[in-house]
Design a protein around this motif. Structure first.
Motif, short mmCIF file in Angstrom:
data_model
loop_
_atom_site.label_atom_id
_atom_site.label_comp_id
_atom_site.label_asym_id
_atom_site.label_seq_id
_atom_site.Cartn_x
_atom_site.Cartn_y
_atom_site.Cartn_z
N ILE A 183 0.83 -1.21 0.00
CA ILE A 183 0.00 0.00 0.00
C ILE A 183 0.86 1.26 0.00
CG2 ILE A 183 -2.01 -1.04 1.09
CD1 ILE A 183 -1.07 0.24 3.75
N PHE A 184 2.17 1.13 0.27
CA PHE A 184 3.07 2.29 0.27
C PHE A 184 3.88 2.39 -1.01
CE2 PHE A 184 2.57 1.10 4.80
CZ PHE A 184 2.02 2.28 5.28
N TRP A 185 3.73 1.45 -1.92
CA TRP A 185 4.53 1.47 -3.14
C TRP A 185 4.10 2.61 -4.05
CZ3 TRP A 185 4.45 -4.39 -4.88
CH2 TRP A 185 5.05 -5.17 -3.89
N GLU A 201 -5.28 -6.32 -5.94
CA GLU A 201 -5.61 -6.31 -4.51
C GLU A 201 -5.11 -5.04 -3.83
OE1 GLU A 201 -3.73 -9.87 -3.26
OE2 GLU A 201 -5.37 -11.18 -3.92
N THR A 202 -3.93 -4.59 -4.21
CA THR A 202 -3.37 -3.38 -3.60
C THR A 202 -4.19 -2.15 -3.99
OG1 THR A 202 -1.14 -4.33 -3.59
CG2 THR A 202 -1.31 -1.92 -3.43
N GLN A 203 -4.59 -2.07 -5.24
CA GLN A 203 -5.44 -0.95 -5.66
C GLN A 203 -6.75 -0.94 -4.90
OE1 GLN A 203 -5.44 -1.77 -9.93
NE2 GLN A 203 -4.14 0.02 -10.29
N GLY A 300 3.40 -19.01 8.36
CA GLY A 300 2.40 -19.87 7.75
C GLY A 300 2.62 -20.01 6.25
N PRO A 301 1.81 -20.85 5.59
CA PRO A 301 1.97 -21.10 4.15
C PRO A 301 1.41 -19.95 3.31
CG PRO A 301 0.11 -22.34 4.99
CD PRO A 301 0.73 -21.68 6.18
N LEU A 302 2.15 -18.84 3.25
CA LEU A 302 1.68 -17.63 2.58
C LEU A 302 2.40 -17.41 1.26
CD1 LEU A 302 1.49 -15.17 5.63
CD2 LEU A 302 -0.26 -16.72 4.76
N SER A 303 1.66 -16.99 0.26
CA SER A 303 2.25 -16.66 -1.04
C SER A 303 3.00 -15.34 -0.94
CB SER A 303 1.15 -16.55 -2.10
OG SER A 303 0.34 -15.41 -1.83
N ASN A 304 3.86 -15.08 -1.93
CA ASN A 304 4.59 -13.81 -1.94
C ASN A 304 3.64 -12.62 -2.09
OD1 ASN A 304 7.18 -14.67 -1.47
ND2 ASN A 304 7.76 -14.78 -3.62
N ALA A 305 2.55 -12.80 -2.81
CA ALA A 305 1.59 -11.71 -2.96
C ALA A 305 1.03 -11.30 -1.61
CB ALA A 305 0.46 -12.11 -3.91
N ARG A 306 0.69 -12.28 -0.80
CA ARG A 306 0.13 -11.96 0.51
C ARG A 306 1.21 -11.44 1.46
NH1 ARG A 306 -3.76 -15.74 4.36
NH2 ARG A 306 -4.42 -14.06 5.73
#
Length: 462
Positions: A183-185, A201-203, A300-306
């Protein structure tokens, strides 16, 4: 520490006591600024106030007879914060130190065996919903329509905007003032991951945060929140997302920010190694043997996107990367009601999301959903009997349609060669680096799915 008598006190204002030096020289309180300059150490307002209180209580007016060199060494922010934590009951701090490279984190200064406790923090020092409810100012601002993280966000912001001589102010001052969450990018950084789920998702998240902020501005008008700007609110949310941990005891869900534990970085190679003893403490257990090295938690099993969205970091070659494929059936499609009954029978829905992964790039539920969606009346009857195949015609149609859809998805990404070249140019762990890794991971999964789709299509035609 040698030469000092550091003893916890139950007196409200006094977290510690420092013995007098052997000399009779008096150090005036006004000289503290000079001592700061000479030592290069910034004295915390909390420490100054307690030195003042100590001097007044001891009847020495504004002459501080208990200020020693050891005391000044405790006044730098990490040292002060650590000492207060230890005095309030935290255990394990003596065997840890803060590191700043490559990222800020914690490392052991001794050998710790797998299964042994690394860190124990009393639960009363954690930031929880109960902490917000008990706060004299923040509690008056809470209402039932708030989002889950808003109470903690308000408490963080209050402690940041109105620093007090208390533990929570010290903790807030030790927290990062900037985060790397998506959200800061900047627009340019975000464009690197266009085509990925993170891009959209960020938008959407930015729009949701702005909407929530406007609602809070309206509902909290006349409170301290009048001084809060959107970037401040985003900082508070990112603090919660990146530093809080979730526990699920028998009583329900507990989300809390755990002091000092919130410095530990994440890894997907160590077992889950933190636990909650409700109402008593939060403990970090060694998930592996440590020997003077950085310690990690498993998020936890989190993707890079998350990870990029919530925590502001990513893993290279993340085995949990996925591309979320969304499938939807229009209500005006032929045989809609019969298809909905089949969706329900097989645990699907009109609007369904399927994670495509490197290990399973073309999950069977995706094909089943498309078989039902594209089925004719007689094929629906066959699918009631078996979900494996409706007909050759149906199988060919769904695979051709899916192949075209995957092609369309790939065109939304930057080219793989462009992403790979740019990845070599940007600084590791930067926002651009995160965006590029997210895009590459998801693009490669979609390409993998396309190959599997083509292989199945070839078998149908043979």
């Amino acid at each position: 520490m040698e030469g000092s008598d550091l003893v916890p006190s139950k007196i409200k204002w006094q977290y510690f006591r420092i013995v007098k030096e052997s000399s009779d020289e008096l150090i005036k309180f006004d000289d503290i600024v000079h001592l700061e300059h000479e030592s290069g150490i910034k004295t915390s307002p909390l420490i100054i106030r307690q030195i003042q209180d100590n001097a007044i209580i001891s009847g020495s007016d504004n002459n501080v007879t208990q200020l020693t060199r050891v005391a000044l060494e405790l006044c730098d922010l990490p040292g002060c914060f650590l000492f207060i934590l230890k005095t309030l009951g935290a255990e394990g701090l003596d065997g840890l130190e803060i590191i700043n490279e490559p990222l800020r984190g914690l490392k052991t200064t001794k050998t710790i065996a797998k299964g042994d406790p690394i860190l124990t923090i009393p639960f009363e020092l954690c930031w929880t919903l109960d902490t917000c409810i008990e706060h004299p100012i923040v509690s008056q601002l809470l209402h039932k329509d708030m989002h889950m993280d808003d109470p903690l966000a308000l408490l963080l912001l209050y402690c940041k905007f109105f620093p007090q001589s208390d533990f929570r102010t010290e903790h807030v001052q030790s927290m990062p003032q900037e985060y790397q969450n998506s959200i800061f990018w900047t627009e340019q950084e975000l464009i690197y991951c266009k085509g990925s789920s993170l891009f959209h998702e960020t938008q959407q998240l930015k729009e949701q945060i702005e909407s929530d902020f406007r609602q809070l501005k309206h509902s909290l008008q006349g409170s301290f929140f009048d001084q809060v700007h959107l970037e401040d609110y985003k900082w508070a949310l990112a603090t919660i997302w990146s530093r809080a941990v979730d526990f699920f005891p028998e009583q329900g869900h507990v989300r809390c920010i755990v002091p000092f534990m919130d410095l530990i970085n994440g890894s997907n190679t160590v077992p889950t190694c933190h636990m909650l003893n409700p109402g008593k403490y939060v403990q970090v257990i060694a998930g592996k043997d440590y020997d003077n090295e950085e310690i990690f938690l498993n998020y936890g099993p989190l993707s890079n996107a998350r990870l990029a969205r919530l925590y502001g970091f990513v893993f290279e070659d993340n085995p949990y990367d996925e591309y979320p494929l969304v499938l939807y059936t229009m209500e005006n499609s032929p045989l809609f009601e019969q298809k909905m009954l089949l969706f329900e029978k097989y645990g699907l829905g009109q609007h369904s999301l399927f994670p495509l992964t490197a290990e399973d790039p073309l999950p069977e539920p995706v094909l089943l959903y498309l078989r039902i969606q594209r089925a004719q009346a007689d094929e629906l009857e066959q699918l009631h009997i078996s979900p494996q195949k409706a007909s050759t015609r149906n199988e060919y149609e769904i695979l051709e349609s899916l192949s075209a859809g995957l092609d369309q998805i790939m065109t939304e990404f930057n080219a793989e060669t462009v992403l790979e070249a740019k990845l070599k140019q940007v600084e590791k762990h930067s926002r651009a680096y995160q965006a590029l890794l997210v895009a590459l991971g998801q693009l490669r999964i979609v390409k993998h799915a396309k190959r599997h789709c083509q292989e199945r299509l070839t078998r149908v035609l043979s």
